[in-house]
Scaffold this active site. Structure first.
Site, short mmCIF file in Angstrom:
data_model
loop_
_atom_site.label_atom_id
_atom_site.label_comp_id
_atom_site.label_asym_id
_atom_site.label_seq_id
_atom_site.Cartn_x
_atom_site.Cartn_y
_atom_site.Cartn_z
N LYS A 1 0.82 -1.21 0.00
CA LYS A 1 0.00 0.00 0.00
C LYS A 1 0.86 1.27 0.00
O LYS A 1 0.59 2.19 -0.74
CB LYS A 1 -0.91 0.06 1.25
CG LYS A 1 -1.89 -1.07 1.38
CD LYS A 1 -2.84 -0.83 2.56
CE LYS A 1 -2.15 -0.75 3.91
NZ LYS A 1 -1.53 -2.00 4.38
N ARG B 1 -0.12 -8.10 13.71
CA ARG B 1 -0.62 -7.15 12.70
C ARG B 1 -1.50 -7.85 11.67
O ARG B 1 -2.51 -7.31 11.23
CB ARG B 1 0.56 -6.47 12.00
CG ARG B 1 1.27 -5.47 12.89
CD ARG B 1 2.67 -5.18 12.40
NE ARG B 1 2.71 -4.57 11.10
CZ ARG B 1 3.75 -4.67 10.26
NH1 ARG B 1 4.82 -5.36 10.60
NH2 ARG B 1 3.70 -4.07 9.10
N ARG C 1 12.07 -7.12 5.26
CA ARG C 1 12.11 -5.66 5.13
C ARG C 1 13.19 -5.06 6.04
O ARG C 1 13.34 -5.43 7.19
CB ARG C 1 10.74 -5.11 5.52
CG ARG C 1 10.54 -3.67 5.18
CD ARG C 1 9.10 -3.35 4.88
NE ARG C 1 8.26 -3.32 6.06
CZ ARG C 1 6.99 -2.91 6.03
NH1 ARG C 1 6.44 -2.52 4.90
NH2 ARG C 1 6.28 -2.91 7.13
N ARG D 1 12.40 -2.68 11.29
CA ARG D 1 11.40 -1.86 11.99
C ARG D 1 10.88 -2.70 13.16
O ARG D 1 10.67 -3.89 13.00
CB ARG D 1 10.26 -1.53 11.01
CG ARG D 1 9.57 -0.24 11.28
CD ARG D 1 8.63 0.12 10.16
NE ARG D 1 7.28 -0.37 10.39
CZ ARG D 1 6.26 -0.22 9.54
NH1 ARG D 1 6.45 0.39 8.40
NH2 ARG D 1 5.07 -0.68 9.81
N ARG E 1 -9.20 1.30 9.31
CA ARG E 1 -8.80 -0.05 9.66
C ARG E 1 -9.85 -0.74 10.52
O ARG E 1 -9.71 -1.93 10.81
CB ARG E 1 -7.51 0.00 10.47
CG ARG E 1 -6.26 -0.32 9.70
CD ARG E 1 -5.12 -0.04 10.63
NE ARG E 1 -3.94 -0.81 10.40
CZ ARG E 1 -2.87 -0.37 9.75
NH1 ARG E 1 -2.89 0.80 9.16
NH2 ARG E 1 -1.79 -1.11 9.67
#
Ligand code: ADP
Length: 227
Positions: free
Chosen positions: A24, A181, A137, A170, A99
């Site tokens: 996104k 998540r 990531r 992160r 959300r």
């Protein structure tokens, strides 16, 4: 190439819906540039508050680290304030918002009051691809550039191409937090697809597992321009 949306069309709210790791953010940044409308990411706004030591940042930091959703009132207030800025008058791209059902209802009433057209783009990505993306990531703590060990590795392992800083994971990309998540997405966000459809909002599905970001961008851009 940048080709702003025509001034004559009604203001447009593009809602990008998709699991964490569905791309996104990458798509929203590119669309914002191409269409000349702002990219509004509640995740980026919340992280900026944490970095700046803002009181809201202190209140949400623990939730961000744990991958738990921040309270609806906090996020809704951020978005209401952001959408009132003049650059959002012709339209905007929402990334990571809404959300929850309560957020979707707040958004719908805000948009209805302003006569803004809504278009939901659902990015569909295979579960295994999501896991590979999120666990691979890496981010530069200095300039924010995002790398991926598989799809976009830095030239020198572990080091940012742009400023030489040591890349980091992160906090919410740790495996236990990724699970949290993804669960929040499945239980609270995915059901919004039915909420939007039930209200007669157009929901366009885009398969985004294997094509390059550029190809996916072209598909989304075409959907927006023909909406
Ligand atoms: P991702 O989509 O990859 O999980 P984001 O940057 O969108 O990343 O969000 C990171 C975190 O910020 C979320 O796990 C949550 O704690 C918080 N957050 C962002 N947007 C919202 C929102 N609309 N409602 C509640 N919490 C949010």
């Amino acid at each position: 190439m940048s080709r702003p949306l025509p001034l004559t069309r009604p203001a447009l709210a593009v809602v990008l819906l998709g699991s964490p790791g569905s791309g996104k953010g990458t798509q929203a940044r590119q669309l914002s540039e191409a269409l000349g409308i702002p990219h509004i990411s509640t995740g980026d706004m919340l992280r900026a508050y944490v970095r700046q030591g803002h009181p809201t940042g202190a209140a949400v930091e623990g939730k961000l680290k744990a991958g738990i959703l921040v309270k609806d009132e906090v996020v809704n207030a951020l978005v209401v304030e952001r959408l009132a800025q003049p650059d959002a008058a012709r339209g905007f791209i929402l990334d990571g918002y809404p959300r929850t059902r309560a957020q979707a209802e707040t958004l719908s009433s805000m948009l209805a009051a302003r006569g803004v057209q809504e278009l939901v783009i659902h990015l569909i990505v295979d579960y295994n691809v999501i896991i590979a993306r999120l666990t691979g990531r890496r981010q530069c703590p200095v300039c924010g550039t995002v790398y991926n060990l598989v799809s976009k590795p830095p030239k020198v392992p572990g080091v940012c191409d742009l400023d030489g800083a040591k890349l980091i994971v992160r906090e919410d990309d740790r495996e236990s937090v990724i699970r949290e998540r993804l669960e929040a997405y499945e239980h609270q966000t995915r059901p919004l697809l039915d909420y939007f459809r039930g209200k007669g909002v157009r929901v366009s599905e885009v398969e985004a597992s294997h094509d390059s970001p550029e190809v996916i961008f072209r598909k989304i851009e075409a959907l927006i321009r023909e909406s």
